[in-house]
Enzyme design. Structure first.
Site, PDB file in Angstrom:
ATOM      1  N   HIS A   6      41.112  39.486  47.086  1.00 47.87           N
ATOM      2  CA  HIS A   6      42.384  39.225  46.414  1.00 47.87           C
ATOM      3  C   HIS A   6      43.035  37.965  46.984  1.00 47.87           C
ATOM      4  O   HIS A   6      43.492  37.090  46.230  1.00 47.87           O
ATOM      5  CB  HIS A   6      43.306  40.436  46.598  1.00 47.87           C
ATOM      6  CG  HIS A   6      44.714  40.210  46.149  1.00 47.87           C
ATOM      7  ND1 HIS A   6      45.192  40.631  44.918  1.00 47.87           N
ATOM      8  CD2 HIS A   6      45.769  39.607  46.772  1.00 47.87           C
ATOM      9  CE1 HIS A   6      46.456  40.301  44.805  1.00 47.87           C
ATOM     10  NE2 HIS A   6      46.835  39.676  45.911  1.00 47.87           N
ATOM     11  N   GLU A   7      43.081  37.868  48.309  1.00 49.14           N
ATOM     12  CA  GLU A   7      43.752  36.722  48.938  1.00 49.14           C
ATOM     13  C   GLU A   7      43.008  35.418  48.669  1.00 49.14           C
ATOM     14  O   GLU A   7      43.627  34.373  48.445  1.00 49.14           O
ATOM     15  CB  GLU A   7      43.898  36.968  50.444  1.00 49.14           C
ATOM     16  CG  GLU A   7      44.764  38.158  50.811  1.00 49.14           C
ATOM     17  CD  GLU A   7      46.146  38.108  50.190  1.00 49.14           C
ATOM     18  OE1 GLU A   7      46.658  37.000  49.945  1.00 49.14           O
ATOM     19  OE2 GLU A   7      46.717  39.187  49.939  1.00 49.14           O
ATOM     20  N   HIS A  56      43.979  34.056  45.398  1.00 48.51           N
ATOM     21  CA  HIS A  56      45.215  33.262  45.413  1.00 48.51           C
ATOM     22  C   HIS A  56      44.925  31.809  45.789  1.00 48.51           C
ATOM     23  O   HIS A  56      45.494  30.877  45.204  1.00 48.51           O
ATOM     24  CB  HIS A  56      46.210  33.854  46.415  1.00 48.51           C
ATOM     25  CG  HIS A  56      46.983  35.026  45.890  1.00 48.51           C
ATOM     26  ND1 HIS A  56      47.660  34.995  44.692  1.00 48.51           N
ATOM     27  CD2 HIS A  56      47.213  36.257  46.416  1.00 48.51           C
ATOM     28  CE1 HIS A  56      48.268  36.160  44.499  1.00 48.51           C
ATOM     29  NE2 HIS A  56      48.002  36.939  45.518  1.00 48.51           N
ATOM     30  N   GLU A  60      49.495  37.961  40.502  1.00 43.36           N
ATOM     31  CA  GLU A  60      48.976  39.059  41.320  1.00 43.36           C
ATOM     32  C   GLU A  60      47.853  39.800  40.579  1.00 43.36           C
ATOM     33  O   GLU A  60      46.826  40.142  41.164  1.00 43.36           O
ATOM     34  CB  GLU A  60      50.095  40.024  41.698  1.00 43.36           C
ATOM     35  CG  GLU A  60      51.128  39.455  42.666  1.00 43.36           C
ATOM     36  CD  GLU A  60      50.534  39.095  44.016  1.00 43.36           C
ATOM     37  OE1 GLU A  60      49.590  39.780  44.464  1.00 43.36           O
ATOM     38  OE2 GLU A  60      51.000  38.112  44.614  1.00 43.36           O
TER      39      GLU A  60
END
Length: 326
Positions: free
Chosen positions: A137-138, A141, A208
């Protein structure tokens, strides 16, 4: 909940609406008053650029972040390198945050380089395959340049806030009998600031979802792993909140309420919640198995949850679980 096409279309439409509404609002203001827009830009933009430039240092101070030792955290380094390679980006710096709050975040700029950080609390509470999905997930980003998008967009509402205040003070000292229309435009500018903030928070929530989807696509069974990890993060935050409440009731740590909630982080960390994978102010209660998680995800949002999400940079966890298609 969101197909890849629908998610990308929603982000493009949201971004276009924000930029279009901002341009229109500035044009309307200029129709009625000789607004000091250039002065507002000159005040706002340098502030945000400096904030962005020094943000990595501020983040590391707030969350007690250090470089993760390659030997002690070998698995962590290998996971970051592998997911970064799969994502088509260079391996970011691998960081560890010494705090009990179970969370993770990505940050950095051209000066510091990209960085991914997880907390010691996250490593303590999650299985490694769940940590892997959080890292996915990070890195999503970083691949999507979300920090740059949000930094640029955050300038727009600030511009209207400064402009509104300048017009308001200008009306006070106006000696030509034009104070009333100027005050009205100042108020309208501040109202638009609030509306724009809500729109940007919606855009942040879409980013997100986009990062969640990246984890699901780059980590094997990433959707299930991330869903499980998000619930454990929520449960961990809930546990820390209960401990904080007990401390307050016993009156043994009255002055430690904020730092306890943030797992030992400084109060400065409270202003940086949008960086985190989950909002530390929102919990879901203790859910321990897949059946409970599925039941929870299917529940409708309460009116309170809907209102809270409206002013949050993160989607409600029920909606994130649905979007991961459990």
């Amino acid at each position: 909940m969101f197909s890849n096409f629908k998610l990308k279309a929603s982000m493009m439409a949201s971004l276009g609406a924000i930029i279009g509404a901002t341009t229109l609002a500035l044009a309307i203001i200029l129709m009625f008053v000789d607004a000091p827009i250039l002065l507002s830009i000159a005040l706002v933009v340098p502030f945000f650029l400096l904030q962005w430039l020094f943000a990595p240092t501020i983040v590391e101070k707030a969350y007690k972040v250090e470089e993760a030792d390659p030997q002690e955290y070998r698995q962590y380094h290998e996971t970051v390198e592998r997911i970064a390679r799969q994502s088509g980006i260079e391996k970011p710096h691998v960081m560890i945050a010494d705090m009990d709050l179970p969370n993770a975040f990505a940050y950095g700029n051209f000066r510091s380089g990209d960085k991914v950080a997880i907390t010691t609390g996250l490593m303590k509470r999650l299985e490694w395959d769940e940590v892997e999905a959080v890292i996915g997930h990070e890195i999503g980003h970083l691949k999507h340049n979300d920090s740059t998008y949000m930094m640029v967009l955050s300038i727009l509402p600030a511009l209207f806030l400064v402009l509104g205040r300048m017009l308001f003070y200008s009306s006070i000292f106006n000696s030509r009998g034009e104070s009333k229309p100027i005050i009205l435009i100042a108020i309208a500018s501040m109202v638009f600031y609030l509306i724009l903030q809500i729109c940007i928070m919606y855009f942040s929530r879409l980013r997100e979802y986009y990062a969640d989807r990246h984890s699901a696509n780059t980590v094997r069974n990433g959707d299930q792993k991330l869903a499980s990890g998000l619930m454990k993060i929520s449960n961990g935050i809930d546990s820390i909140k209960k401990q904080e409440s007990q401390r307050k009731r016993s009156r043994t740590a009255t002055r430690k309420g904020t730092s306890a909630m943030m797992g030992g982080a400084s109060p400065l960390a409270l202003s940086m919640k949008p960086l985190l994978i989950a909002d530390p102010d929102v919990t879901s209660g203790s859910l321990t198995n897949r059946h409970q998680i599925n039941e929870y995800a299917e529940k409708d949002l309460s009116l309170k949850e809907k209102f809270s999400e409206l002013f949050s940079t993160h989607p409600n966890i029920k909606k994130r679980l649905r979007a991961l298609e459990l």
